[in-house]
Design an enzyme around this catalytic site. Sequence first.
Site, PDB file in Angstrom:
ATOM      1  N   GLY B 234      -6.152 -24.586 -12.720  1.00 24.80           N
ATOM      2  CA  GLY B 234      -7.379 -23.825 -12.924  1.00 24.80           C
ATOM      3  C   GLY B 234      -7.623 -23.590 -14.401  1.00 24.80           C
ATOM      4  N   ASN B 624      10.327 -14.430 -11.007  1.00 20.95           N
ATOM      5  CA  ASN B 624      11.023 -15.687 -10.730  1.00 20.95           C
ATOM      6  C   ASN B 624      11.302 -16.403 -12.049  1.00 20.95           C
ATOM      7  OD1 ASN B 624      11.972 -18.142  -9.870  1.00 20.95           O
ATOM      8  ND2 ASN B 624      10.147 -18.714  -8.701  1.00 20.95           N
ATOM      9  N   GLY B 694       2.775  -9.920 -16.655  1.00 20.46           N
ATOM     10  CA  GLY B 694       2.078 -11.209 -16.550  1.00 20.46           C
ATOM     11  C   GLY B 694       2.383 -12.125 -17.713  1.00 20.46           C
ATOM     12  N   GLU B 697      -0.464 -16.735 -19.932  1.00 15.96           N
ATOM     13  CA  GLU B 697      -1.230 -17.177 -21.097  1.00 15.96           C
ATOM     14  C   GLU B 697      -0.571 -16.880 -22.437  1.00 15.96           C
ATOM     15  OE1 GLU B 697      -5.720 -16.603 -20.005  1.00 15.96           O
ATOM     16  OE2 GLU B 697      -4.536 -15.336 -18.701  1.00 15.96           O
TER      17      GLU B 697
END
Lengths: 193, 730
Positions: B234, B624, B694, B697
């Site tokens: 994506g 993970n 997160g 990016e």
Amino acid sequence: MTQHEGITRRGLLGMVGTAAAAATVPLGGGSAAAQPDTGEVTVRMTVNGTATSLTADPRVTLLDAVRERLGLTGTKKGCDRGQCGACTVHVDGRRVVSCLTLLATLDGASVTTIEGLADGDRPHPLQRAFVDQDGLQCGFCTPGQIMSAAAVIAEGRARTDDEIREQMSGNICRCSAYPGILAAIRQARTEMR
Amino acid sequence: MTTSPIGRIGRETDRVDGPLKAAGGARYAADHQPEGLLHAHLVQATVGRGSVRRVDVSRAEAAPGVVAVFTPFRPLPLNPPSPQQSGENYSALQDTAVRFRGQVIGLVVADTPERARDAAALVSADYAVTPSRTSLADGSPGVAQGVVQKLADGVPSIDAALAASPVTVTTSVSQHAQHHIAMEPHATTAVWVDDHLTVYTGAQAPQRAAATIAARLGVDPAKVRVLCRYTGGGFGQRSPVWNEALLCAAAARALGRPVKVVLSREQVFTAIGHRGAVRQTIRLGADTDGRLLALSHESDGELPAAGGWQMMPGRDTSAVMYRTPNIRIDQRLVTLDTPPTWSMRAPAEAPGMFALETAMDELSVRTGVDPVELRLRNHATEDPVEGRPFSSKHLEECYRVGAERFGWSGRRARPRSRTDGDWLVGTGMASAIYPAWRQSATARVRFGDDGRVTVSSATSDLGTGSFTVLAVVGADELGVPVGSVDAEVGDSALPPGGVGAYGSSVTTSTVPAVQAACRAAVEALVRAAVENPRSPFAGLDPAAVRYRRGRVEARGRSVDFRTLLHAMGVPLVEAVGATDPNTTSPYRFHCFGAHFCEVRVHRLTGEPRVARFTSVFDVGRVVNAKAARSQLRGSIIWGVGHALLEADPIEPDGRFAAATMADYLVPVHADTPEIDVHWLDHPDPHISEFGARGLGEIGLVSVAAAIGNAVFDATGTRVHDLPITLDKLL
């Protein structure tokens, strides 16, 4: 239009590395038969060990034939121009980009796609290694990577990391799982000896 | 790494979707072949701006197998986009205007893909052409989007603060348009059954995509389902719904048969948004020890007339990165007649930090302060504009650990002083920053009478590892093996409230929802166990019954949930959990990192090669390790493309000059350096109980700067206009 004769030729094919020896399955040989009425051609070939006959427009590529006509959608169309490697399959044991291979040229040929690489329920060592080493993310280029890698190992061109990197550079992975792909090829190379 | 006592949080877990993908069995949007399928092919405008006067469809219509040809004069009805949504501001075929070269002006539907493609080539159009605005430089300065400024008491302007600084650096950088190049070209298969529409299309936000399709087609949102279990990448470009999917669904409705459209790779370059071109100027003022006294960041970004993503490269970079008493961020947009822009991985942060970290390297050269030491001297504990503290920031540790792993300490700061045969060798570093944010999220957890647990959330796995995150967190929370958990994503029909897979926010947002859903499902299981008359625990006080590791226990009896469900005659027990993040937090949430790299430039050809990379990240808790490492390494390789390869210049007539995969270069296997990725073990105590921030990016941010800084160290040449190609080093 599509006819699966359902004859299993797996026994003839053997492992990827030796597939070339058993590649030319005697199905009539010669060039594809032209159908004068429709302009279509009939091609008889072996796909993943199954004798298959296809009658199609001569512009049809091997990629579109396996995906749209045989329903083997594991082979991916990433560019349709031979620029990305996602559609790599084996023809007579050689790695080819199926988007630049016309179906009409394959009468009598033996084709292996990602669906034909495993030994029944047992995944190919590369399929296991790609999971073990996380050699994939989105998975779209993965069938092509694995088909290329199988041939590169069989050709004996996976001796060093740099050689693997060079030989695998026709298969683009935009997720850039390259370090995992390299590790997977190293792992499978040992198992495939 | 943080690990829980029984679970797999933070450990190395194989991707749960890996075996199917490796077997070629994962079905992507174009792999669906419903009965009666028709194939469609787009027709695109061949001029840069103007209007379509006439379209000749006669040859296409006469071509074999053609079922229909749609044009602006024979449109498929579509509603206009909502003015509240960013993105393209028109619907294809609804008017004759041509806004950019490559705009969709037709759709040909036929019985096979070859016949659709060939007939599309037979469609010809006449245009009234007006000159295109395509030069970002000519259009600059653009329209200001609100200036962010903070000046110390008594300082009249940023220019005055810079003028009063003992050392100043001015750095102007530029980059062309870039493309996402997700390996799966955009494709949609649309199937109507009665008045229910199923759309197979790659979507980063399946529920938002379904809502958009419903609104644009004017149908009840409850009757539209988007399915994208497997999506071939994506990187931002599958956040919105593009015209190809809308036209495909509309054509299927008009023709009463399923329709599939698969964009050619070349069509993706223009029919789908790109990262806009941007020009930036950083001005730094510092004392002679390198301490910042003033920072100005100005940018002019491409904003297409057709709409798109707004390039704002200063907001989440210079406005938060370093301590400085005077700061001014001026982000401007220039309207051009180019294809739509859209968010692309680290959309503003990758270009923004290239500018800032290149300027910081130039300040290091000017002051003679080591690049790491310079950054330590300017370390910010709160953001320099609003003065809000960071929730959890361990960037200094990133520098220290990274420098140690890389072997930075022996570095000689003398450009063009190291050689290895014909190769000039240099090293460089840069800091990385990326905002962390939590969306409200929903997940569902189901105990099944087959003994399996299903964790579902209507987000998407684009290769990002969400399937495995859901499985690992569900298994950890419920105390069952990962192998007994099935994960579901990529389906708009899952419970409402799934998060979009963008902004590096899926793990941050969805993990707390999965935990809440697990707790709710356990409660529901216990409640069923005491209320169901056939249960061995019937009639007990729920407080006396406990759930542990897949079993329900009370009064010395312990029954696994599968047996319990069978005993009760209930096929499943499930619950939905939702979270609503605290939006009034006093903290700034950001991820941080430090990159170090070695670059080699050939003395005679100027060819630049990245030899090795070391990066250390502060991203909160990791679910993970295996997938995290892959995603971070992949981002760094993206950065190699940003630095050395990726550019699509636009020609004066509005044509992209490199709109094929042979011309637009992305990193291939042989471009990949040795990469050492490491992350710190500091769960963020404020972002959630779990503490993940997160990491999709951050890895890309500042890679281009680190490489550019190393190229300067190797050659003495500073390249400001990306990509750094060999011609610029000769």
